[in-house]
Design a protein around this motif. Sequence first.
Motif, PDB file in Angstrom:
ATOM      1  N   GLY A 664       0.750  -1.296   0.347  1.00 41.06           N
ATOM      2  CA  GLY A 664      -0.404   0.168   0.078  1.00 41.06           C
ATOM      3  C   GLY A 664       0.684   1.515  -0.410  1.00 41.06           C
ATOM      4  N   PRO A 665       0.584   2.255   0.166  1.00 37.71           N
ATOM      5  CA  PRO A 665       1.011   3.844   0.391  1.00 37.71           C
ATOM      6  C   PRO A 665       2.271   3.893   1.016  1.00 37.71           C
ATOM      7  N   ASP A 666       2.311   3.114   1.972  1.00 36.45           N
ATOM      8  CA  ASP A 666       3.531   3.184   2.862  1.00 36.45           C
ATOM      9  C   ASP A 666       4.737   2.503   1.721  1.00 36.45           C
ATOM     10  N   ALA A 667       4.606   2.123   1.470  1.00 40.68           N
ATOM     11  CA  ALA A 667       5.712   1.286   0.440  1.00 40.68           C
ATOM     12  C   ALA A 667       6.312   2.517  -0.733  1.00 40.68           C
ATOM     13  N   ALA A 668       5.160   3.797  -0.631  1.00 38.68           N
ATOM     14  CA  ALA A 668       5.868   4.508  -1.475  1.00 38.68           C
ATOM     15  C   ALA A 668       5.799   6.248  -1.126  1.00 38.68           C
ATOM     16  N   LEU A 669       6.897   5.578   0.226  1.00 39.18           N
ATOM     17  CA  LEU A 669       7.583   6.634   0.878  1.00 39.18           C
ATOM     18  C   LEU A 669       8.590   6.152   1.469  1.00 39.18           C
ATOM     19  N   SER A 670       9.798   7.567   1.062  1.00 38.25           N
ATOM     20  CA  SER A 670      10.862   7.588   0.822  1.00 38.25           C
ATOM     21  C   SER A 670      11.504   7.251   2.447  1.00 38.25           C
ATOM     22  N   ASP A 671      12.464   7.338   2.926  1.00 42.02           N
ATOM     23  CA  ASP A 671      13.529   6.779   4.052  1.00 42.02           C
ATOM     24  C   ASP A 671      13.037   8.523   5.354  1.00 42.02           C
TER      25      ASP A 671
END
Length: 713
Positions: A664-671
Amino acid sequence: MSAPTMHTATPPDEVAAFSESVRGTLARHWPAPTASPDADLAKLWRAAAEQGWLELGVDGAIAAAVAAVRELGRVACPLPLMDTYVATLVFSEESELLNRIVSGEIRVIASLDEGEDQARHLDAADQATHLLTIPPAGGTARLRPLHDVRPTPGLAAPAWSTATLGDPEATSEVGPGEADEALVLLRLQLAVRALAAAERAHELAVAHAKERRQFGKVIGSFGAVQQRVAACQINVSAGGLLVTDAVRSLEQGSRERLLMVELAVEHARSVAPLVQLGAHHTLAAIGYFEEHDAPWLFRRVQGDVSRLQTLPRSAGDVADVLVEGTGSLPAADLGEVGETFRAEVRELFDQYADRLGKGNLATDKEMIRAVAERGWLGFAWPEELGGRNATLAEQVALSEETAYRRAPISKALGAVTLLGNSILKHGTKEQKDTFLPRIRRGELAFCLGYSEPEAGSDLASLRTRAVRDDAHWVINGQKLWTTGGHDSDWVWLAVRTDPDATPRHAGITVFLVPMDTPGITVQQHRALSGEISCTVFYDDVRVPDSMRVGEVNGGWKVITDALAGERITMGNIAAALHRQLDDLLTVIRADPQGAVGPRGSAKRSALGELAVGIQATRALVASATGATGATSGAMGARLNAPMAGVMGGELAERFGEAVLDILGPDAALSDAPGVPGGGTFEYGLRLSIMYVVGGGTNDIQRGLIARALGLPR
């Protein structure tokens, strides 16, 4: 079946000789796929017994058995050779029964034990005498006579059957692991046979594309046909390598052997129908009618793939094994020397653990210095030039571990493969004395001056011009996408020195030019990945002839030598994707149900497809380097590098998108704190575009693959 299954290693030359013998026997009894409706399977079964095919399980000759299954697939023949192989393993201690099986008196087919007195979807049952039923979780395996065998016409040719089962005539206790291995061997048979049938259809399509003319041209010259043919070749080659790896793991009794087999099976299950359909598209109407082999190969492929559903593993599919286990994908064995060196590399990287994980954009001078001090930069070079003649396996181990661990030394390694090896081969003594020591120390900051506004993948079209002026050359032109040009000291520059040369690539020369030379202007651009790439303008740039690498107008050889190294290095995307997969598994294992759901879920299926794709790409990379001794038939390692690049690049795109679907969207976040994978997933998706355009776009690479198969320009 009281002991673990034992398979023995058969020398490749003996396997090849056995395959030739099988082809000879088939030529007499089942000469082509068109024989499927009318050939005498019973006569072939008797011939198989006479030739000793039914004794392969007794000898543990798994490589020979798989080779025979492949030959059977190429002629769409359903002789259940692996069923007999499994039966001889199950009843290995029943000498009288064993003799009756290998003599062909008892003709066995095998299936999952479903606790019923009737069995459906049986292949070759009309010529069999008994059905061996395997309990999926272990228990009693039963040999039951077949009664009232009734053909069930449909897709398969010869038709499948439904049969009534008599009381068991023999039984054997099998443990869960033994049952799993028996079922895996039966699955391997279906997969190998389907893949071989599809490969044969693909070969027919390639031959057709070289001869069939439409619109005044051979159809193999059409771009769409070349793209399709190349895509099929990639899938076929990777499939063959995965089967080879699976057989080797069975012979070695590897702890991961069942997973290795399942990776091969799942790849074949997914690609064999695609290859078959691709062949039909190329063959068009000629392959639609039953006078041609293609319709019968089509039936074999689709029928065998569909029957894989009747033979599930108790351990689950590839995704289940990975999610519910603690390990990763099986590693390619680089041999004693390669694996010993791999351990050295891991030991060093462990000492710098806090500096790892920065990706290919980072450069860590301290780590590069540590690697250089150990002599690992240019260590494959001759001793007189600072190397130690390191083996190819050692080079592969260093490259793979660098990519997997995200060690910030990739630019220093790139200097070795892209510049150093070419200077070693084409440079003057002065150039070798000047540049090779810098490369060995990891101190040569360079960029590539190849692409131009009118010359990207078509490098032979470059226009940047160099004109001789006594002992100098004067360069004018423009280069695009010069990655790292803003912080490089040198540019490896390809220019045109003969505008009238025929063919076009004959008039190209390569120079090593200092980036601070007057007349060079650098304009920076930020790529989707965050990388800085540059447009570089060359206005009356004067370069001494001593900076020319190779002969005047002989730069194409210098470039292709360098690009060969680059494309094999790009194959290390497989190692980078392997790391992403392991990062993803770490996240999933913390909450399997929440992350990917139960067995059979769409998310698990997507995860399994990614894992199979990564392993297929790794197999192509290993074959391309030749470090494992693997090959993929006639194409060999020559094509496996670009095929690995194409497969890996497109897999990287799918991987990034699939992770977004899974997490989900968490995988679209950077470090950031708490972000799954520490931001590596979104970076991997952004970077994936580079893998399909760098070093020549995938469309161009597929065109090159097609032409290597003999299709015209």
